[in-house]
Motif scaffolding. Structure first.
Motif, mmCIF file in Angstrom:
data_model
loop_
_atom_site.group_PDB
_atom_site.id
_atom_site.type_symbol
_atom_site.label_atom_id
_atom_site.label_comp_id
_atom_site.label_asym_id
_atom_site.label_seq_id
_atom_site.Cartn_x
_atom_site.Cartn_y
_atom_site.Cartn_z
ATOM 1 N N GLN A 1 0.871 12.208 -9.510
ATOM 2 C CA GLN A 1 0.190 13.497 -9.322
ATOM 3 C C GLN A 1 1.155 14.660 -9.495
ATOM 4 O O GLN A 1 0.822 15.669 -10.141
ATOM 5 C CB GLN A 1 -0.449 13.543 -7.928
ATOM 6 N N ARG A 2 2.376 14.556 -8.918
ATOM 7 C CA ARG A 2 3.356 15.634 -9.067
ATOM 8 C C ARG A 2 3.771 15.786 -10.523
ATOM 9 O O ARG A 2 3.931 16.906 -11.032
ATOM 10 C CB ARG A 2 4.588 15.351 -8.195
ATOM 11 N N LYS A 3 3.929 14.699 -11.193
ATOM 12 C CA LYS A 3 4.300 14.743 -12.599
ATOM 13 C C LYS A 3 3.222 15.439 -13.414
ATOM 14 O O LYS A 3 3.510 16.267 -14.305
ATOM 15 C CB LYS A 3 4.528 13.327 -13.107
ATOM 16 N N GLN A 4 1.968 15.149 -13.111
ATOM 17 C CA GLN A 4 0.856 15.773 -13.832
ATOM 18 C C GLN A 4 0.804 17.275 -13.549
ATOM 19 O O GLN A 4 0.550 18.095 -14.450
ATOM 20 C CB GLN A 4 -0.449 15.093 -13.427
ATOM 21 N N ARG B 1 0.843 -1.211 0.000
ATOM 22 C CA ARG B 1 0.000 0.000 0.000
ATOM 23 C C ARG B 1 0.869 1.249 0.000
ATOM 24 O O ARG B 1 0.549 2.239 -0.674
ATOM 25 C CB ARG B 1 -0.924 -0.019 1.216
ATOM 26 N N GLU B 2 1.986 1.233 0.773
ATOM 27 C CA GLU B 2 2.872 2.392 0.795
ATOM 28 C C GLU B 2 3.471 2.649 -0.586
ATOM 29 O O GLU B 2 3.558 3.806 -1.031
ATOM 30 C CB GLU B 2 3.987 2.161 1.817
ATOM 31 N N LEU B 3 3.885 1.600 -1.255
ATOM 32 C CA LEU B 3 4.441 1.751 -2.598
ATOM 33 C C LEU B 3 3.391 2.286 -3.565
ATOM 34 O O LEU B 3 3.681 3.157 -4.406
ATOM 35 C CB LEU B 3 4.982 0.410 -3.092
ATOM 36 N N GLN B 4 2.182 1.765 -3.462
ATOM 37 C CA GLN B 4 1.111 2.245 -4.334
ATOM 38 C C GLN B 4 0.834 3.725 -4.080
ATOM 39 O O GLN B 4 0.610 4.498 -5.019
ATOM 40 C CB GLN B 4 -0.155 1.420 -4.115
ATOM 41 N N GLN B 5 0.857 4.138 -2.807
ATOM 42 C CA GLN B 5 0.623 5.536 -2.471
ATOM 43 C C GLN B 5 1.756 6.422 -2.998
ATOM 44 O O GLN B 5 1.505 7.516 -3.530
ATOM 45 C CB GLN B 5 0.509 5.687 -0.946
ATOM 46 N N ALA B 6 3.003 5.914 -2.867
ATOM 47 C CA ALA B 6 4.141 6.680 -3.370
ATOM 48 C C ALA B 6 4.066 6.832 -4.884
ATOM 49 O O ALA B 6 4.320 7.917 -5.435
ATOM 50 C CB ALA B 6 5.449 5.994 -2.969
ATOM 51 N N VAL B 7 3.706 5.773 -5.578
ATOM 52 C CA VAL B 7 3.562 5.841 -7.028
ATOM 53 C C VAL B 7 2.458 6.824 -7.407
ATOM 54 O O VAL B 7 2.605 7.624 -8.359
ATOM 55 C CB VAL B 7 3.271 4.436 -7.601
#
Length: 460
Positions: A398-401, A387-393
């Motif tokens: 979002q930042r990239k967008q 879940r942490e990895l999914q949240q980080a991804v």
């Protein structure tokens, strides 16, 4: 003096083997070739773990005329000693090829059994397995040669089956004893779990069942005149006053091979067993009935089968009817419940063994439970990390967008993109209408490039 093999017995590899007519019930030269398929019957299982291999080897050897002829001329000692095995060198190429294939299949099957055994014990199988040494524990074939069927293989097959079949009845009795001890152990534990009144009622019910079980007609001694005459009258439908032992033998030699094998003998006891055991009655244990059948067969073999080849010939049968014991059986047969299968000391040791095994199983179950809990915790940690990895991804996406949106050129009200000319460092004037009066002090003056001093040519 060696006993000769009955000429009517099909492939009597089993006076030592199964005493073979029990495995092979196909009579020699009794039917025309086109009738053989119709007469073929399924042979009984010997209970040996290599029964199928044994049966298939016998079936293949039966097809060779030379070997069959030598077998009919052989005696039991020739077969047991391995002398007959040497005749394998003279069988046809086709038969040898089939035997080679049967052995390769058996070796492959044994390897699978070994692997399954190691897997069940959770032993590491990633190491190189020495199949040669492991196969040595199987004594019914030659492990040194795993590809071709040789005389040594036939000799080992005969010797091993002879020994194993001789031990089969003893193993069956031991298994029955353990069954009876387990039944008594469970009965006592059940009674201990009850209250006093319930226990008295359960004991009363058990005594009533035992009483009903003992109330049955007289059981005739197996192989006695009374027992055979009862079969003659009630099953064969013949006049008991005209009982003829020779005719009786021929009637019950089902496959007409000249001998009564163990299965044919046991079929004679069905009437006696039905007097004692009924599958519809809860007090009648069908497992005890099978033990009774085995005891009856052993009694007849002990008294009739004089050469102990596990087959009863006509001569042996007729001789038994001339003995004094044949007609003196007034007391009848004592059934299995009259002979306790175990002693209290044996039951005590059995219960101690059960307790030790139960403790071992409980300890193993506890270890498995702990391992399951540890695996569950590890799974929870892995899920949290996932879940942490999914949240980080997701945050990175979002930042990239957002960066892409900030770097994109602004759009006009009508949706068309507004492009700006490249003006270098010059300020971009604000659109007309958006210009405001700016105080002179806040107006920026374009910076002038610095003035470099002029140098005289003499300084160069």
């Amino acid at each position: 003096m060696p006993t000769s093999v009955p000429r009517g017995a099909p492939f009597l590899l089993l006076p030592p083997l199964l005493m073979l007519s029990a495995v092979l019930a196909v009579p020699v030269d009794r039917a025309a070739p086109h009738q053989e398929d119709n007469q073929a019957t399924e042979t009984p299982d010997t209970g040996l773990y290599y029964h199928r291999y044994l049966q298939e080897v016998i079936n293949v050897l039966e097809t060779d005329g030379h070997f069959r002829e030598k077998l009919q001329a052989a005696n039991a000692e020739d077969i047991k000693s391995g002398k007959l095995s040497q005749e394998l060198d003279f069988v046809s190429h086709n038969v040898r090829t089939k035997l080679d294939e049967l052995k390769r299949q058996e070796v492959s099957r044994l390897r699978m059994l070994l692997k399954a055994k190691m897997d069940a014990k959770q032993e590491p199988t990633d190491l190189q397995v020495d199949h040669m040494n492991l196969l040595k524990q199987f004594e019914h074939l030659d492990p040194q040669n795993q590809h071709t069927f040789e005389a040594r293989d036939l000799e080992l097959l005969i010797q091993t089956a002879t020994r194993d079949l001789a031990q089969y009845d003893a193993a069956h009795h031991e298994e029955f004893k353990r069954y009876e001890m387990l039944k008594e152990h469970e009965r006592r534990r059940y009674l201990e779990s009850l209250g006093e009144e319930q226990r008295k009622e359960a004991e009363r019910k058990l005594q009533e069942q035992q009483r009903r079980h003992r109330e049955h007609p007289k059981v005739n001694v197996p192989g006695s005149q009374a027992q055979l005459k009862e079969v003659w009258e009630e099953l064969d439908g013949l006049d008991p006053n005209r009982f003829n032992p020779k005719t009786f033998f021929i009637l019950h030699d089902i496959n007409s091979d000249g001998v009564l094998d163990e299965q044919e003998l046991e079929a004679l006891f069905t009437k006696e067993l039905e007097k004692v055991y009924d599958p519809k009655n809860e007090e009648d244990d069908m497992r005890e009935m099978e033990e009774e059948r085995l005891r009856m067969r052993e009694h007849v073999m002990k008294n009739v089968d004089t050469n102990q080849d596990r087959l009863v010939t006509l001569e042996e049968f007729l001789a038994s009817t001339q003995r004094k014991e044949f007609g003196e059986t007034a007391e009848g047969w004592k059934t299995v419940e009259m002979y306790p299968a175990y002693t209290e000391e044996e039951l005590k040791r059995f219960e101690e063994e059960l307790a030790a095994r139960e403790a071992e199983l409980n300890a193993r179950a506890q270890r498995l439970s702990q391992e399951t809990e540890a695996l569950g915790r590890s799974q929870d940690r892995l899920e949290a990390q996932k879940r942490e990895l999914q949240q980080a991804v997701l945050q990175m996406e979002q930042r990239k967008q957002q960066q892409q949106e900030q770097s994109a050129p602004p759009s006009q009200p009508d949706g068309q993109l507004q492009f700006r000319a490249d003006t270098g460092d010059a300020p971009v004037p604000a659109p007309a209408g958006d210009q405001k009066d700016v105080p002179a002090s806040e107006k920026k003056v374009p910076e002038q490039p610095p003035v470099l001093p002029q140098l005289d040519s003499q300084h160069l």
